[in-house]
Design a protein around this motif. Structure first.
Motif, PDB file in Angstrom:
ATOM      1  N   LEU A 236       0.825  -1.208   0.000  1.00  0.00           N
ATOM      2  CA  LEU A 236       0.000   0.000   0.000  1.00  0.00           C
ATOM      3  C   LEU A 236       0.858   1.257   0.000  1.00  0.00           C
ATOM      4  CD1 LEU A 236      -2.924  -0.911   2.427  1.00  0.00           C
ATOM      5  CD2 LEU A 236      -2.883  -0.977  -0.063  1.00  0.00           C
TER       6      LEU A 236
ATOM      7  N   CYS B 186      -7.798   2.464   1.929  1.00  0.00           N
ATOM      8  CA  CYS B 186      -6.584   2.059   2.652  1.00  0.00           C
ATOM      9  C   CYS B 186      -6.821   2.070   4.159  1.00  0.00           C
ATOM     10  CB  CYS B 186      -5.425   2.999   2.304  1.00  0.00           C
ATOM     11  SG  CYS B 186      -4.702   2.740   0.672  1.00  0.00           S
TER      12      CYS B 186
ATOM     13  N   PHE C  30      -9.462   5.785  -2.906  1.00  0.00           N
ATOM     14  CA  PHE C  30      -8.227   5.067  -2.583  1.00  0.00           C
ATOM     15  C   PHE C  30      -7.808   5.263  -1.130  1.00  0.00           C
ATOM     16  CE2 PHE C  30      -3.586   4.611  -2.423  1.00  0.00           C
ATOM     17  CZ  PHE C  30      -3.462   3.328  -2.924  1.00  0.00           C
TER      18      PHE C  30
ATOM     19  N   PHE D  43      -8.559  -1.535  -5.398  1.00  0.00           N
ATOM     20  CA  PHE D  43      -7.255  -0.894  -5.557  1.00  0.00           C
ATOM     21  C   PHE D  43      -6.749  -1.007  -6.996  1.00  0.00           C
ATOM     22  CE2 PHE D  43      -6.612  -1.856  -0.847  1.00  0.00           C
ATOM     23  CZ  PHE D  43      -6.886  -0.553  -0.467  1.00  0.00           C
TER      24      PHE D  43
ATOM     25  N   TYR E 138       0.463   4.012  -2.878  1.00  0.00           N
ATOM     26  CA  TYR E 138       0.143   5.396  -2.541  1.00  0.00           C
ATOM     27  C   TYR E 138       1.263   6.344  -2.971  1.00  0.00           C
ATOM     28  CZ  TYR E 138      -1.950   9.198   0.162  1.00  0.00           C
ATOM     29  OH  TYR E 138      -2.522  10.383   0.542  1.00  0.00           O
TER      30      TYR E 138
ATOM     31  N   ARG F  30      -8.753  -5.843  -3.268  1.00  0.00           N
ATOM     32  CA  ARG F  30      -7.761  -5.918  -4.347  1.00  0.00           C
ATOM     33  C   ARG F  30      -8.346  -5.456  -5.676  1.00  0.00           C
ATOM     34  NH1 ARG F  30      -7.724 -10.827  -7.342  1.00  0.00           N
ATOM     35  NH2 ARG F  30      -9.414 -12.212  -6.735  1.00  0.00           N
TER      36      ARG F  30
END
Length: 445
Positions: free
Chosen positions: A32, A136, A132, A95, A36, A92
């Motif tokens: 992650l 997270c 997003f 993302f 990011y 998943r």
């Protein structure tokens, strides 16, 4: 402060739990963080292309502020729908979808030919990236207990200042060295080359990221049991059975306004740092990028130290309020040291480090408080309202710069907004150690 769930474990189980978290740090947090990081690079590079885009498209400071801010309109409009879909489609897939689409859109920024196309692509970038960050937060809350959240979030969120460290030198180098390669401007190459890694990472995430601890093939049954024992919700957690329940919670809106103020401060630095450095006398694109990396390097170290201290003490209120207040003061000072490169870098480093530290601790609070099926919608609502600060701050600064002929007025205005945020944090974040908060009655649909 001792964690009750952990005190009931024997030494062997505690050692095993430590190994589990180290495994998760590598397989979850690192992935992650990289994802990011690529997101933030694609978001920050507009600041380094500002001069070139403005000259090529005939834009002034107000036009640039609108283009920088319109990203957040798309983000806010699609934030909540994106996150409400997450429990159905899985982390998943969520993302992967976000990363592939935003990477492709960021790369298309290299094809800009007029101002309207700039506005459209910035809107689309926000639309595709929507969801997003809160995804997270929600996802990490499934894996880690409240006592570890601030530290975990700080590591994952170091992607933002690390992106500042990387984006400056990389973007400056691409703009300078790739200029007119193949007959294409350097700033166009920058957008195209920095967008491609996000597409690749989106595909990688789809194949290697598990949706939940139960789906992780690298955990056995005993490890899952220990993880579940250690991941009991904080006593202050509120169970939201639906998004409708989230909409009726007053504390969500106070937290959102506080977040709005912090975002105004963060994006003041993100979007205008290259301009601050140029105003101090630096003209080279490469030097501007290198100097821009300094505040973010300082920030990366600061937020990890501060988050670990907050987790160690279990205290969130003062750990978010105080850095926000002093970060606001640093923004005030930044407005009056513009003639000195050294002083500008020192004060901006202090400002972004403090405001970002408040931001990290802030996110630990909803991660601890929001539980249940409606929680992901709660994260999205807080993020949606808060990220309007990313729309408002560049527009306000752009107009104030046009009216006054200097960036100082905008910096003072943003300092006042961040100071307001510190007050809102003080009244909304629970007082005392997080693990001693009184239980809150569950919220029904």
């Amino acid at each position: 402060m001792a964690d009750p769930s952990r005190s009931s474990m024997n030494a062997t189980e505690q050692d095993m739990l430590g190994r589990i978290y180290r495994k998760m740090d590598v397989r979850i947090v690192t992935i992650l963080l990289v994802a990011y990081l690529l997101d933030c690079v694609d978001r920050l590079n507009i600041g380094f292309a500002q001069k070139n885009i403005s000259e090529h498209l005939g834009m002034n400071s107000s036009d640039y502020g609108m283009a920088a801010g319109i990203f957040f309109i798309g983000y806010v409009l699609f934030e909540i729908p994106s996150n409400l879909m997450l429990p159905r489609v899985g982390a998943r897939r969520t993302f992967a979808r976000i990363m592939v689409l935003w990477g492709a859109t960021s790369a298309c920024m290299g094809l800009l030919h007029d101002k309207n196309m700039f506005y459209v692509l910035r809107f689309m970038l926000g639309m595709f990236e929507a969801g997003f960050a809160p995804a997270c937060m929600f996802y990490l809350g499934l894996w880690y207990p409240p006592s570890r959240l601030a530290t975990v979030l700080s590591v994952q969120q170091t992607a933002s200042p690390l992106a500042g460290v990387m984006a400056g030198p990389l973007s400056g180098w691409l703009i300078s060295s790739m200029d007119h390669v193949g007959g294409v401007d350097g700033w166009r190459w920058m957008f195209m080359l920095e967008g491609l890694p996000s597409i690749i990472m989106g595909v990688v995430v789809f194949f290697i990221l598990p949706d939940r601890p139960e789906d992780a093939r690298w955990l056995d049954d005993r490890e899952r049991m220990l993880l579940k024992r250690d991941s009991a919700p904080a006593p202050s957690a509120v169970y939201f059975s639906s998004f409708r329940a989230v909409l009726r919670s007053p504390v969500i809106y106070v937290l959102s306004l506080a977040y709005f103020c912090l975002i105004c401060g963060i994006y003041t630095v993100n979007f205008w740092l290259p301009n601050i450095i140029r105003n101090a006398g630096v003209q080279s694109e490469l030097q501007t990028g290198l100097f821009s990396a300094i505040p973010y390097a300082v920030c990366t170290i600061a937020i990890i130290i501060w988050a670990r201290r907050s987790d160690r003490t279990g205290e969130r209120r003062l750990h978010s309020t105080l850095p926000a207040a002093f970060g606001a003061l640093a923004l005030f000072v930044t407005a009056f040291v513009g003639g000195s490169l050294f002083l500008s870098l020192v004060v901006v480093s202090i400002a972004i480090s403090l405001i970002f530290s408040a931001y990290i601790i802030f996110w630990a609070v909803p991660c601890e408080m929001l539980k249940g099926p409606g929680a992901v919608g709660g994260f999205a609502l807080v993020n949606s309202i808060g990220l309007m600060g990313g729309f408002c701050s560049p527009i306000i600064i752009g107009h104030l710069t046009n009216w006054t002929g200097t960036l100082a007025a905008g910096l003072v205005c943003m300092g006042l907004i961040v100071a307001t945020g510190s007050i809102l944090l003080f009244v909304s974040v629970p007082r005392g150690p997080a693990r001693q908060h009184k239980p809150v009655t569950a919220v029904a649909a």
